[in-house]
Design a protein around this motif. Structure first.
Motif, PDB file in Angstrom:
ATOM      1  N   ASP A 247     -13.299 -43.424 -81.848  1.00  0.00           N
ATOM      2  CA  ASP A 247     -12.571 -44.046 -82.952  1.00  0.00           C
ATOM      3  C   ASP A 247     -11.163 -43.445 -83.068  1.00  0.00           C
ATOM      4  OD1 ASP A 247     -11.720 -45.097 -85.328  1.00  0.00           O
ATOM      5  OD2 ASP A 247     -13.388 -44.349 -86.540  1.00  0.00           O
ATOM      6  N   TYR A 248     -10.147 -44.243 -82.753  1.00  0.00           N
ATOM      7  CA  TYR A 248      -8.763 -43.735 -82.783  1.00  0.00           C
ATOM      8  C   TYR A 248      -8.096 -43.868 -84.145  1.00  0.00           C
ATOM      9  CZ  TYR A 248      -9.318 -43.834 -77.742  1.00  0.00           C
ATOM     10  OH  TYR A 248      -9.784 -43.629 -76.472  1.00  0.00           O
ATOM     11  N   HIS A 249      -8.654 -44.727 -85.007  1.00  0.00           N
ATOM     12  CA  HIS A 249      -8.005 -44.953 -86.309  1.00  0.00           C
ATOM     13  C   HIS A 249      -8.810 -44.424 -87.490  1.00  0.00           C
ATOM     14  CE1 HIS A 249      -4.864 -47.235 -84.509  1.00  0.00           C
ATOM     15  NE2 HIS A 249      -5.710 -48.070 -83.955  1.00  0.00           N
ATOM     16  N   GLY A 250     -10.028 -43.985 -87.224  1.00  0.00           N
ATOM     17  CA  GLY A 250     -10.867 -43.515 -88.323  1.00  0.00           C
ATOM     18  C   GLY A 250     -11.396 -44.657 -89.177  1.00  0.00           C
ATOM     19  N   ASP A 251     -11.508 -45.871 -88.586  1.00  0.00           N
ATOM     20  CA  ASP A 251     -11.994 -47.002 -89.391  1.00  0.00           C
ATOM     21  C   ASP A 251     -13.270 -47.632 -88.819  1.00  0.00           C
ATOM     22  OD1 ASP A 251     -10.935 -48.194 -87.132  1.00  0.00           O
ATOM     23  OD2 ASP A 251      -9.611 -49.573 -88.203  1.00  0.00           O
ATOM     24  N   GLN A 252     -13.984 -46.857 -87.999  1.00  0.00           N
ATOM     25  CA  GLN A 252     -15.169 -47.438 -87.332  1.00  0.00           C
ATOM     26  C   GLN A 252     -16.490 -46.991 -87.963  1.00  0.00           C
ATOM     27  OE1 GLN A 252     -14.884 -49.314 -84.126  1.00  0.00           O
ATOM     28  NE2 GLN A 252     -12.889 -49.499 -85.063  1.00  0.00           N
TER      29      GLN A 252
ATOM     30  N   SER B   3      -8.695 -39.786 -84.821  1.00  0.00           N
ATOM     31  CA  SER B   3      -7.478 -40.292 -85.480  1.00  0.00           C
ATOM     32  C   SER B   3      -6.446 -39.188 -85.723  1.00  0.00           C
ATOM     33  CB  SER B   3      -7.828 -41.014 -86.786  1.00  0.00           C
ATOM     34  OG  SER B   3      -8.550 -40.176 -87.647  1.00  0.00           O
ATOM     35  N   ALA B   4      -6.915 -37.928 -85.832  1.00  0.00           N
ATOM     36  CA  ALA B   4      -5.958 -36.843 -86.080  1.00  0.00           C
ATOM     37  C   ALA B   4      -5.230 -36.407 -84.807  1.00  0.00           C
ATOM     38  CB  ALA B   4      -6.678 -35.649 -86.687  1.00  0.00           C
ATOM     39  N   LEU B   5      -5.688 -36.896 -83.667  1.00  0.00           N
ATOM     40  CA  LEU B   5      -5.099 -36.438 -82.403  1.00  0.00           C
ATOM     41  C   LEU B   5      -3.888 -37.261 -81.977  1.00  0.00           C
ATOM     42  CD1 LEU B   5      -8.316 -35.775 -80.299  1.00  0.00           C
ATOM     43  CD2 LEU B   5      -7.144 -34.286 -81.915  1.00  0.00           C
ATOM     44  N   GLY B   6      -3.659 -38.351 -82.697  1.00  0.00           N
ATOM     45  CA  GLY B   6      -2.583 -39.272 -82.309  1.00  0.00           C
ATOM     46  C   GLY B   6      -1.204 -38.650 -82.316  1.00  0.00           C
TER      47      GLY B   6
ATOM     48  N   ALA C 242      -5.700 -37.493 -77.290  1.00  0.00           N
ATOM     49  CA  ALA C 242      -6.785 -38.474 -77.475  1.00  0.00           C
ATOM     50  C   ALA C 242      -7.253 -38.992 -76.124  1.00  0.00           C
ATOM     51  CB  ALA C 242      -6.318 -39.630 -78.356  1.00  0.00           C
ATOM     52  N   ALA C 243      -6.306 -39.141 -75.180  1.00  0.00           N
ATOM     53  CA  ALA C 243      -6.673 -39.632 -73.846  1.00  0.00           C
ATOM     54  C   ALA C 243      -7.565 -38.619 -73.127  1.00  0.00           C
ATOM     55  CB  ALA C 243      -5.427 -39.916 -73.020  1.00  0.00           C
ATOM     56  N   ILE C 244      -7.232 -37.332 -73.233  1.00  0.00           N
ATOM     57  CA  ILE C 244      -8.043 -36.292 -72.570  1.00  0.00           C
ATOM     58  C   ILE C 244      -9.447 -36.276 -73.167  1.00  0.00           C
ATOM     59  CG2 ILE C 244      -8.273 -33.806 -72.104  1.00  0.00           C
ATOM     60  CD1 ILE C 244      -5.163 -33.636 -72.415  1.00  0.00           C
ATOM     61  N   ALA C 245      -9.503 -36.331 -74.509  1.00  0.00           N
ATOM     62  CA  ALA C 245     -10.810 -36.303 -75.178  1.00  0.00           C
ATOM     63  C   ALA C 245     -11.635 -37.532 -74.791  1.00  0.00           C
ATOM     64  CB  ALA C 245     -10.621 -36.248 -76.698  1.00  0.00           C
TER      65      ALA C 245
ATOM     66  N   LYS D 183      -5.546 -48.655 -75.666  1.00  0.00           N
ATOM     67  CA  LYS D 183      -4.345 -48.164 -74.988  1.00  0.00           C
ATOM     68  C   LYS D 183      -4.454 -46.691 -74.601  1.00  0.00           C
ATOM     69  CE  LYS D 183      -1.188 -47.378 -78.931  1.00  0.00           C
ATOM     70  NZ  LYS D 183      -1.858 -48.033 -80.072  1.00  0.00           N
ATOM     71  N   GLU D 184      -5.280 -45.959 -75.339  1.00  0.00           N
ATOM     72  CA  GLU D 184      -5.473 -44.546 -74.994  1.00  0.00           C
ATOM     73  C   GLU D 184      -6.182 -44.368 -73.657  1.00  0.00           C
ATOM     74  OE1 GLU D 184      -4.146 -42.085 -76.345  1.00  0.00           O
ATOM     75  OE2 GLU D 184      -3.570 -42.792 -78.335  1.00  0.00           O
ATOM     76  N   VAL D 185      -6.917 -45.381 -73.251  1.00  0.00           N
ATOM     77  CA  VAL D 185      -7.630 -45.247 -71.971  1.00  0.00           C
ATOM     78  C   VAL D 185      -7.080 -46.225 -70.930  1.00  0.00           C
ATOM     79  CG1 VAL D 185      -9.771 -44.253 -72.831  1.00  0.00           C
ATOM     80  CG2 VAL D 185      -9.509 -46.715 -72.842  1.00  0.00           C
ATOM     81  N   LYS D 186      -5.842 -46.660 -71.156  1.00  0.00           N
ATOM     82  CA  LYS D 186      -5.208 -47.576 -70.198  1.00  0.00           C
ATOM     83  C   LYS D 186      -5.167 -46.932 -68.812  1.00  0.00           C
ATOM     84  CE  LYS D 186      -1.069 -50.250 -69.408  1.00  0.00           C
ATOM     85  NZ  LYS D 186       0.272 -50.610 -69.806  1.00  0.00           N
ATOM     86  N   GLY D 187      -5.596 -47.681 -67.834  1.00  0.00           N
ATOM     87  CA  GLY D 187      -5.579 -47.169 -66.453  1.00  0.00           C
ATOM     88  C   GLY D 187      -6.620 -46.081 -66.213  1.00  0.00           C
ATOM     89  N   SER D 188      -7.579 -45.928 -67.134  1.00  0.00           N
ATOM     90  CA  SER D 188      -8.574 -44.869 -66.988  1.00  0.00           C
ATOM     91  C   SER D 188      -9.492 -45.111 -65.798  1.00  0.00           C
ATOM     92  CB  SER D 188      -9.409 -44.778 -68.265  1.00  0.00           C
ATOM     93  OG  SER D 188     -10.668 -44.217 -67.992  1.00  0.00           O
ATOM     94  N   LYS D 189      -9.603 -44.082 -64.971  1.00  0.00           N
ATOM     95  CA  LYS D 189     -10.488 -44.168 -63.813  1.00  0.00           C
ATOM     96  C   LYS D 189     -11.946 -44.292 -64.273  1.00  0.00           C
ATOM     97  CE  LYS D 189     -11.407 -41.396 -59.837  1.00  0.00           C
ATOM     98  NZ  LYS D 189     -11.468 -40.014 -59.447  1.00  0.00           N
ATOM     99  N   THR D 190     -12.274 -43.535 -65.332  1.00  0.00           N
ATOM    100  CA  THR D 190     -13.662 -43.527 -65.791  1.00  0.00           C
ATOM    101  C   THR D 190     -14.059 -44.887 -66.369  1.00  0.00           C
ATOM    102  OG1 THR D 190     -13.155 -41.265 -66.415  1.00  0.00           O
ATOM    103  CG2 THR D 190     -15.324 -42.078 -66.998  1.00  0.00           C
ATOM    104  N   VAL D 191     -13.144 -45.525 -67.094  1.00  0.00           N
ATOM    105  CA  VAL D 191     -13.468 -46.857 -67.629  1.00  0.00           C
ATOM    106  C   VAL D 191     -13.720 -47.827 -66.471  1.00  0.00           C
ATOM    107  CG1 VAL D 191     -12.578 -48.839 -68.923  1.00  0.00           C
ATOM    108  CG2 VAL D 191     -12.272 -46.541 -69.829  1.00  0.00           C
ATOM    109  N   ASN D 192     -12.910 -47.734 -65.422  1.00  0.00           N
ATOM    110  CA  ASN D 192     -13.141 -48.579 -64.243  1.00  0.00           C
ATOM    111  C   ASN D 192     -14.506 -48.315 -63.627  1.00  0.00           C
ATOM    112  OD1 ASN D 192     -10.677 -49.770 -64.441  1.00  0.00           O
ATOM    113  ND2 ASN D 192      -9.756 -48.732 -62.700  1.00  0.00           N
TER     114      ASN D 192
END
Ligand SMILES: Nc1ncnc2c1ncn2[C@@H]1O[C@H](COP(=O)(O)OP(=O)(O)OP(=O)(O)O)[C@@H](O)[C@H]1O
Ligand SMILES: [Mg+2]
Length: 362
Positions: free
Chosen positions: A79-84, A220-223, A229-232, A265-274
């Protein structure tokens, strides 16, 4: 030369038949639209829509309803925005004050493709991308991490040692400091790159278990610090993929775990998501990702996702998105908030999404 627009692929009669067949075994997304990943080639979902179009409401609806279809399902929310927030969740906020952390150095225990050496390489690659480091610094990180594993008695050639307690970023920090004191200039530059990452401390604190029915990591606090946030996210996703591979392939089609990522967008181009999009299905690991921009998903992810939910989008994106999702540009251009064009495999549906706020009231 402009290419002709794709044909409208909504067929009302067919939609009706399919709806009836699925109505007892799927999740109700909206009128005449039921979703059941066991009837599809994979369980992955993409949700595209502009701000206010209904991504979060759609994503939360799916997440909320999943246990009704699969009582044993595990859900992990990034959760990147704290709204989930969802009922019955276990909540892990990641920030400077929180007692929770993520350990990217947790080892993949798969003897065929894991171990500390590959983990060091993977983490260095994640850091390189997230913090825009050069090849020299990446090499230095690999060297230092390999030493950190050895200090914990963990050796690539001895898989029985992989179960030892892994080092954390504290060991990385200490080793960099030790090298700086020894006069290593490259280590000083690396320390500068990693300063904010170390300061936040989220990669040095104890990591909670991922093995619970519903957990939400609030990032959300890592933004405020680019890359954190991408590393996490990468660390969480990699651990999920690794642990699912270890569990082995699933027998039927029922998924084990869904990972939700709103705002990809935080995981854009992420190898793991692929990798999850390509291999996750076999191991019962599925991804449900939302984004404002189709460009944030790689070709592999788009091609490997059986369910695509298209919400209202910016008019400048209509052409690209209607081509990718194979809906007519006319239909796409007319969408209003919470109205969706849903593609499940080769079938298309138009529906009004029943939002989460109408499914659950506190
Ligand atoms: N509790 C609620 N009651 C009534 N309407 C709501 C409620 N929550 C959200 N909405 C509305 O539902 C629509 C979809 O909101 P949602 O938060 O899902 O959009 P989004 O696509 O996630 O936007 P963003 O990209 O800005 O996060 C919006 O029009 C919003 O105003
Ligand atoms: Mg949202």
């Amino acid at each position: 030369m402009t290419r002709p627009l794709p044909k409208a692929t909504l067929k009302p009669d067919q939609t009706k038949k399919v709806t009836e067949e699925r109505s007892h075994s799927g999740i109700f997304l909206g009128e005449k639209c039921y979703w059941n990943p066991t009837t599809l080639s994979n369980g992955h979902i993409l949700i595209i829509g502009m701000s206010g179009s209904g991504k979060t409401q759609t994503l939360k609806s799916i997440s909320y309803e999943l246990p009704k279809l699969f009582p044993n399902i595990r859900r992990v929310i990034i959760d990147y925005h704290g709204d989930q927030q969802l009922p019955d969740e276990v909540y892990y906020p990641l920030n400077m004050e929180s007692p929770y952390g993520i350990n990217p150095l947790t080892i993949d225990l798969d003897t065929k493709g894991g171990g500390p050496a590959l983990q060091a390489i993977a983490v260095a690659a994640i850091l390189r991308k997230a913090l825009t480091m050069g090849a020299n610094q990446e090499g230095l990180v690999i060297e230092i991490l390999t030493k950190c594993y050895k200090q914990q008695g963990i050796f690539q050639e001895t898989p029985s040692t992989w179960n030892n307690k892994p080092p954390t970023f504290q060991s990385l920090r200490d080793e960099i400091q030790y090298r700086i004191e020894g006069g290593c200039k490259e280590s000083s530059k690396l320390a500068l790159k990693l300063a904010a990452t170390f300061e936040y401390g989220i990669f040095t604190k104890p990591q909670p278990s991922l093995n619970l029915p519903l957990i939400r990591f609030d990032l959300s606090a890592l933004g405020k610090v680019p890359g954190l946030a991408a590393i996490a996210s990468e660390a969480i996703l990699k651990q999920l993929m690794d642990s699912h591979r270890i569990m082995g392939e699933i027998e039927g089609k029922e998924p084990r775990t869904y990972c939700f990522i709103d705002e990809s967008k935080e995981v854009k181009g992420s190898k793991t998501v692929n990798i999850i999009a390509g291999d996750g299905r076999k191991y019962g690991l599925c991804i449900c990702a939302g984004s404002q921009q189709i460009a944030e998903f790689s070709k592999e992810v788009i091609a490997n996702t059986a369910t695509k939910i298209l919400l209202m989008i910016d008019q400048t994106q209509v052409k690209a998105v209607s081509n990718t999702f194979r809906f007519s540009a006319n239909l796409v251009a007319q969408l209003q908030p919470l109205q969706a064009l849903v593609r499940m495999g080769s079938e298309g549906f138009q529906t009004d999404i029943k939002p989460f706020y109408k499914r659950y009231q506190e």
